[in-house]
Design an enzyme around this catalytic site. Structure first.
Site, PDB file in Angstrom:
ATOM      1  N   ILE A   1       0.921  -1.167   0.088  1.00 44.32           N
ATOM      2  CA  ILE A   1       0.013   0.002   0.098  1.00 44.32           C
ATOM      3  C   ILE A   1       1.068   1.141   0.132  1.00 44.32           C
ATOM      4  CG2 ILE A   1      -1.757   1.138   1.204  1.00 44.32           C
ATOM      5  CD1 ILE A   1      -2.744  -1.332   2.363  1.00 44.32           C
ATOM      6  N   PRO A   2       1.100   1.846  -1.132  1.00 46.64           N
ATOM      7  CA  PRO A   2       2.213   2.666  -1.677  1.00 46.64           C
ATOM      8  C   PRO A   2       2.015   4.166  -0.783  1.00 46.64           C
ATOM      9  CG  PRO A   2       1.172   2.572  -3.221  1.00 46.64           C
ATOM     10  CD  PRO A   2       0.391   1.586  -2.244  1.00 46.64           C
ATOM     11  N   CYS A   3       2.190   4.288   0.551  1.00 47.32           N
ATOM     12  CA  CYS A   3       1.903   5.683   1.333  1.00 47.32           C
ATOM     13  C   CYS A   3       3.331   6.378   0.784  1.00 47.32           C
ATOM     14  CB  CYS A   3       1.943   5.560   2.751  1.00 47.32           C
ATOM     15  SG  CYS A   3       3.034   4.366   3.342  1.00 47.32           S
ATOM     16  N   HIS A   4       4.283   5.996   0.237  1.00 46.59           N
ATOM     17  CA  HIS A   4       5.603   6.652   0.077  1.00 46.59           C
ATOM     18  C   HIS A   4       5.200   7.692  -1.191  1.00 46.59           C
ATOM     19  CE1 HIS A   4       5.965   2.822  -2.334  1.00 46.59           C
ATOM     20  NE2 HIS A   4       6.494   3.618  -3.185  1.00 46.59           N
TER      21      HIS A   4
END
Length: 281
Positions: free
Chosen positions: A246-249
């Site tokens: 889950i690409p919060c970056h």
């Protein structure tokens, strides 16, 4: 700890980021490799294996100004991402076999009655702690900046009433697929999202951002129907327990600043650089 690869080189990447910050993106391969204590040929092989491109080309993705370039040239509106669909190019590596969110009632129990398996694994971004239920991966944390003990305390504290069982073998097939290791038997990963209703909305929005692109906290707030909730969205992004998948970056400030990152900004920069290089290779 599960040594599942021939070895990733995040610690080298971390040191390279520091050197590039000090010397600028125009550092020669010879100067950079010398500062790393390696021969140019060895340094080039190592970086090409990790990043998929040469060190010289990769330097542009590691610079402090790269975040603003991303926001200008690779900004994603989530309306566009929605039209692509979660099974299309908007998915990170098309990884997901399925994703499922815990019900609000079960979330309120803080893991009571839930068995969560965990283990340590090598990753492209240093040592990682991975946790999962029988339904899928529910946690990934990176220890390169925080340290292993802090990473473990952080993830475990999210589900204080769960039965935590160390079992890396149970998780290994999913982790191999998540990190795209050569030994992976398949390329699909189930994910089990454990969070509040707002957090789940935000995390689902993050899943719609294509690899190599970014969006803003404000855009996420708008996409979930609450444009004034930028601060709450930022908090939910920071509480994402499943880093990388889950690409919060990929969430940034409107100004082009990186914003925060739960596992340390050097890790966020490496994640963004890694994806940028592979997207343009």
């Amino acid at each position: 700890m599960n040594d599942m690869t021939e070895g990733y080189h995040y610690n080298v990447m971390r040191r390279a980021i520091e050197l590039i910050d000090q010397g600028g993106e125009n550092m020669s391969l010879e100067d950079l490799s010398k500062a790393m204590g390696m021969s140019p040929a060895h340094f080039q092989r190592l970086f090409t294996r990790w990043a998929g491109v040469s060190p010289k080309r990769f330097q542009q993705y590691l610079t402090l100004g790269h975040a603003k370039v991303l926001l200008h040239d690779h900004f994603t509106t989530l309306d566009t991402a929605n039209s692509v669909g979660l099974s299309g190019s908007g998915r990170l590596h098309d990884l997901f076999l399925r994703w499922e969110a815990m019900s609000p009632g079960d979330y309120a129990k803080r893991g009571d009655g839930l068995t969560i398996y965990w283990g340590w694994f090598d990753s492209p971004f240093g040592l990682s702690l991975v946790a999962g239920t029988e339904k899928g991966i529910c946690g990934i944390g990176f220890a390169a900046e925080t340290g292993a003990e802090a990473a473990m305390e952080d993830l475990f504290s999210r589900w204080p009433n769960a039965n935590m069982v160390e079992d890396p073998l149970f998780l290994r097939p999913w982790v191999l697929a998540a990190y795209q290791a050569e030994q992976a038997d398949h390329d699909k990963v189930p994910v089990y999202m454990i969070g509040s209703a707002l957090q789940i909305k935000v995390w689902e929005a993050l899943m719609r951002i294509p690899s190599g692109e970014v969006t803003t906290y404000a855009e996420i707030a708008r996409s979930i129907g609450n444009p004034r909730a930028v601060r709450a969205v930022g908090t939910a992004v920071g509480r994402n327990p499943v880093s990388w998948l889950i690409p919060c970056h990929r969430a940034m400030r409107k100004s082009g600043g990186l914003g925060g990152y739960h596992w340390g900004l050097p890790v966020k920069r490496a994640l963004l650089a890694y994806e940028s290089a592979r997207a343009e290779a």
